[in-house]
Write an enzyme that holds these catalytic residues in place. Structure first.
Site, PDB file in Angstrom:
ATOM      1  N   SER A 126       0.864  -1.263  -0.227  1.00 47.43           N
ATOM      2  CA  SER A 126      -0.143  -0.066   0.058  1.00 47.43           C
ATOM      3  C   SER A 126       0.833   1.193  -0.111  1.00 47.43           C
ATOM      4  O   SER A 126       2.114   1.110   0.313  1.00 47.43           O
ATOM      5  CB  SER A 126      -0.895  -0.070   1.264  1.00 47.43           C
ATOM      6  OG  SER A 126      -1.541   1.375   1.556  1.00 47.43           O
TER       7      SER A 126
ATOM      8  N   TYR B  36      -2.238  -1.277  10.655  1.00 51.30           N
ATOM      9  CA  TYR B  36      -2.387  -1.698   9.314  1.00 51.30           C
ATOM     10  C   TYR B  36      -1.053  -0.862   8.324  1.00 51.30           C
ATOM     11  O   TYR B  36      -0.478  -1.769   7.673  1.00 51.30           O
ATOM     12  CB  TYR B  36      -3.416  -1.398   8.561  1.00 51.30           C
ATOM     13  CG  TYR B  36      -3.503  -1.424   7.115  1.00 51.30           C
ATOM     14  CD1 TYR B  36      -3.942  -2.614   6.531  1.00 51.30           C
ATOM     15  CD2 TYR B  36      -3.321  -0.350   6.107  1.00 51.30           C
ATOM     16  CE1 TYR B  36      -3.946  -2.862   5.256  1.00 51.30           C
ATOM     17  CE2 TYR B  36      -3.509  -0.631   4.876  1.00 51.30           C
ATOM     18  CZ  TYR B  36      -3.751  -1.829   4.429  1.00 51.30           C
ATOM     19  OH  TYR B  36      -3.907  -2.062   2.941  1.00 51.30           O
TER      20      TYR B  36
END
Length: 255
Positions: free
Chosen positions: A140, A153
């Site tokens: 990401s 995360y």
């Protein structure tokens, strides 16, 4: 890396980015083995896509991974591409004492990082046996710059980025190529809670992924990820501020 006539294991391919990648790979004459935890979703994929095999499997469970690897060895010894797309994300505020940050981080780290290490290690002997093969880890934009809404995360994706880089270096003298797909905010059910409707379409991520494979671009920075990466190189503090521009309003909204 060739983009047709591959046998692909796609971990987490029943929705969002994974499903769009599955659509494109099957259209390019690849056989795609799709795993997921939800049988109903897998059945729906099986009914709509050709040239797929669907397997109920939870990558975070050691027993499931062992069964999956044994199935691949028996039925798909020609496997030459693994896409690690399963993900777990929890939106919360680290300053909120009602949240169990340790439990959240443990959950995310297991799915987003540790499970990937386990399955890659178990499948490497098969991949090394092929003429050309690839591992693709989906991380990401927050692997570069964290966001306050997804604190642990982001940490799990930063760990995945570091591991992926090390894996690439370790395998550079082999036939196994190691890619990292790094999307920005994407409009999926997965990102709904953090304003995913403002993100790019999953099909855009899949398009750029396929294009990068053909050129052996190992770090695939899709859309705004490329912009954040360049800003981060110039000024880490500016990149952090851009990624968290609305943090005060968000923190106030969750109090």
């Amino acid at each position: 890396m060739k983009t047709s006539q591959n046998t692909v294991l796609l971990i987490g391919g029943t929705a969002g980015i994974g499903l769009e990648i599955a659509k494109q790979l099957t259209a390019l004459n690849n056989h795609v083995i799709i795993t997921g935890r939800n049988k109903e979703r897998l059945d729906a994929v099986n009914a709509t896509l050709q040239n797929v095999t669907t397997i109920v499997s939870d990558v975070s469970k050691a027993a499931d991974v062992e069964q999956l690897v044994n199935r691949v060895k028996a039925d798909f010894p020609q496997l030459n591409m693994v896409i690690n797309n399963a993900g777990r994300a929890i939106v919360y505020n680290l300053a909120d004492n009602d949240q169990d940050a340790f439990a959240n981080a443990e959950d995310e780290m297991l799915t987003n990082y540790l499970s990937i290490i386990r399955i890659n290690q178990k499948l490497l002997p098969i991949l090394k046996h092929q003429e050309e093969s690839a591992i693709i880890n989906v991380s990401s934009v927050v692997a570069y710059v964290p966001g306050v809404t997804l604190p642990t995360y982001a940490a799990s994706k930063a760990a995945l980025h570091s591991y992926t880089t090390s894996l690439r270096l370790s395998l550079e003298e082999t036939n196994v190529k190691v890619f990292e797909l790094m999307p920005p905010l994407v409009d999926t059910e997965f990102s709904k809670e953090i304003g995913g409707h403002n993100g790019i379409k999953p099909s855009v991520v899949a398009d750029e992924f396929i294009a990068a494979l053909t050129k052996d671009e190992f770090e695939i920075r899709v859309g705004d990820t490329a912009k954040i990466y360049e800003l981060f190189r110039q000024s880490p503090s500016d990149a952090l501020n851009v990624m968290n521009a609305n943090r005060k309003a968000w923190v106030a909204s969750v109090k």
